[in-house]
Motif scaffolding. Structure first.
Motif, mmCIF file in Angstrom:
data_model
loop_
_atom_site.group_PDB
_atom_site.id
_atom_site.type_symbol
_atom_site.label_atom_id
_atom_site.label_comp_id
_atom_site.label_asym_id
_atom_site.label_seq_id
_atom_site.Cartn_x
_atom_site.Cartn_y
_atom_site.Cartn_z
ATOM 1 N N GLU A 194 47.254 34.458 4.731
ATOM 2 C CA GLU A 194 46.471 33.651 3.792
ATOM 3 C C GLU A 194 47.139 33.616 2.418
ATOM 4 O OE1 GLU A 194 41.902 32.922 2.334
ATOM 5 O OE2 GLU A 194 42.434 34.938 3.006
ATOM 6 N N GLN A 195 47.646 34.759 1.972
ATOM 7 C CA GLN A 195 48.323 34.809 0.673
ATOM 8 C C GLN A 195 49.597 33.970 0.670
ATOM 9 O OE1 GLN A 195 48.692 39.045 0.081
ATOM 10 N NE2 GLN A 195 46.703 39.184 -0.948
ATOM 11 N N ALA A 196 50.302 33.957 1.798
ATOM 12 C CA ALA A 196 51.515 33.135 1.894
ATOM 13 C C ALA A 196 51.172 31.656 1.769
ATOM 14 C CB ALA A 196 52.241 33.412 3.206
ATOM 15 N N ILE A 197 50.096 31.229 2.410
ATOM 16 C CA ILE A 197 49.670 29.827 2.289
ATOM 17 C C ILE A 197 49.285 29.524 0.850
ATOM 18 C CG2 ILE A 197 47.867 28.166 2.923
ATOM 19 C CD1 ILE A 197 47.919 29.436 5.728
ATOM 20 N N GLN A 198 48.542 30.435 0.241
ATOM 21 C CA GLN A 198 48.113 30.207 -1.132
ATOM 22 C C GLN A 198 49.296 30.156 -2.094
ATOM 23 O OE1 GLN A 198 45.193 33.307 -1.645
ATOM 24 N NE2 GLN A 198 43.564 32.076 -0.745
ATOM 25 N N SER A 199 50.279 31.025 -1.901
ATOM 26 C CA SER A 199 51.403 31.058 -2.844
ATOM 27 C C SER A 199 52.478 30.022 -2.533
ATOM 28 C CB SER A 199 52.025 32.456 -2.884
ATOM 29 O OG SER A 199 52.616 32.775 -1.642
ATOM 30 N N GLU A 200 52.696 29.709 -1.255
ATOM 31 C CA GLU A 200 53.785 28.822 -0.876
ATOM 32 C C GLU A 200 53.348 27.370 -0.663
ATOM 33 O OE1 GLU A 200 56.836 29.719 -0.977
ATOM 34 O OE2 GLU A 200 56.559 31.869 -1.142
ATOM 35 N N CYS A 201 52.067 27.145 -0.359
ATOM 36 C CA CYS A 201 51.616 25.795 0.005
ATOM 37 C C CYS A 201 50.662 25.173 -1.017
ATOM 38 C CB CYS A 201 50.909 25.826 1.360
ATOM 39 S SG CYS A 201 51.860 26.573 2.693
ATOM 40 N N ASN A 202 49.762 25.991 -1.533
ATOM 41 C CA ASN A 202 48.681 25.441 -2.343
ATOM 42 C C ASN A 202 49.115 24.869 -3.679
ATOM 43 O OD1 ASN A 202 46.805 25.798 -0.403
ATOM 44 N ND2 ASN A 202 45.744 27.493 -1.370
ATOM 45 N N GLY A 203 50.285 25.243 -4.170
ATOM 46 C CA GLY A 203 50.769 24.666 -5.420
ATOM 47 C C GLY A 203 50.895 23.152 -5.338
ATOM 48 N N CYS A 204 51.275 22.657 -4.171
ATOM 49 C CA CYS A 204 51.437 21.210 -3.974
ATOM 50 C C CYS A 204 50.324 20.608 -3.121
ATOM 51 C CB CYS A 204 52.776 20.908 -3.296
ATOM 52 S SG CYS A 204 54.215 21.392 -4.263
ATOM 53 N N HIS A 205 49.848 21.361 -2.120
ATOM 54 C CA HIS A 205 48.945 20.779 -1.126
ATOM 55 C C HIS A 205 47.470 21.119 -1.329
ATOM 56 C CE1 HIS A 205 52.365 19.400 1.202
ATOM 57 N NE2 HIS A 205 52.900 20.591 1.023
ATOM 58 N N GLY A 206 47.166 22.261 -1.912
ATOM 59 C CA GLY A 206 45.784 22.622 -2.206
ATOM 60 C C GLY A 206 44.889 22.772 -0.988
ATOM 61 N N PHE A 207 45.350 23.449 0.051
ATOM 62 C CA PHE A 207 44.519 23.669 1.241
ATOM 63 C C PHE A 207 43.375 24.620 0.933
ATOM 64 C CE2 PHE A 207 48.815 23.020 3.155
ATOM 65 C CZ PHE A 207 48.548 21.814 3.766
ATOM 66 N N ASN A 208 42.219 24.330 1.475
ATOM 67 C CA ASN A 208 41.092 25.246 1.407
ATOM 68 C C ASN A 208 41.181 26.122 2.652
ATOM 69 O OD1 ASN A 208 38.691 26.615 1.427
ATOM 70 N ND2 ASN A 208 37.436 24.837 0.938
ATOM 71 N N THR A 209 41.649 27.335 2.488
ATOM 72 C CA THR A 209 41.906 28.197 3.642
ATOM 73 C C THR A 209 40.632 28.704 4.317
ATOM 74 O OG1 THR A 209 42.176 30.107 2.193
ATOM 75 C CG2 THR A 209 44.180 28.945 2.850
ATOM 76 N N THR A 210 39.490 28.469 3.725
ATOM 77 C CA THR A 210 38.245 28.892 4.376
ATOM 78 C C THR A 210 37.615 27.772 5.188
ATOM 79 O OG1 THR A 210 36.906 28.325 2.448
ATOM 80 C CG2 THR A 210 37.750 30.589 2.578
#
Length: 104
Positions: free
Chosen positions: A45-61
């Motif tokens: 989850e942290q990898a998605i937040q740090s590597e993806c969410n800067g551009c894509h903004g996924f709601n991981t929940t």
């Protein structure tokens, strides 16, 4: 045989191999590992937040299976993040997190 013919036949398979490689089926997200540790899921989850969410903004929940598979496809093939491919460990952590998150 002429040198030109040998070179032509030697490299004729290269475009076919490149095309087939580009059309390879993406890896399946799979199921949530039964023995997965909480630290692995947290790291995913942290990898998605740090590597993806800067551009894509996924709601991981609130991930659906299609979105999770799309994320995994991009990460697993090395298409994302664009700065550099993630390590095999990071890719597996993301896969485990996405598989477990969407199986709930």
């Amino acid at each position: 045989m002429t040198l030109r013919f040998r070179l032509l036949t030697a490299f004729s398979a290269l475009p076919v191999a490149l095309i087939l490689g580009a059309c390879a089926a993406p890896a399946d997200l799979g199921s949530c590992p039964t023995n997965v540790e909480a630290a692995t899921l947290t790291a995913g989850e942290q990898a998605i937040q740090s590597e993806c969410n800067g551009c894509h903004g996924f709601n991981t929940t609130q991930l659906d299976l299609g979105t999770a598979q799309d994320i995994y496809d991009k990460v697993e093939t090395g298409d994302m993040p664009p700065r550099a491919p993630l390590s095999d460990t990071e890719v597996e952590e993301i896969r485990a997190f996405l598989a477990c998150e969407t199986s709930q």
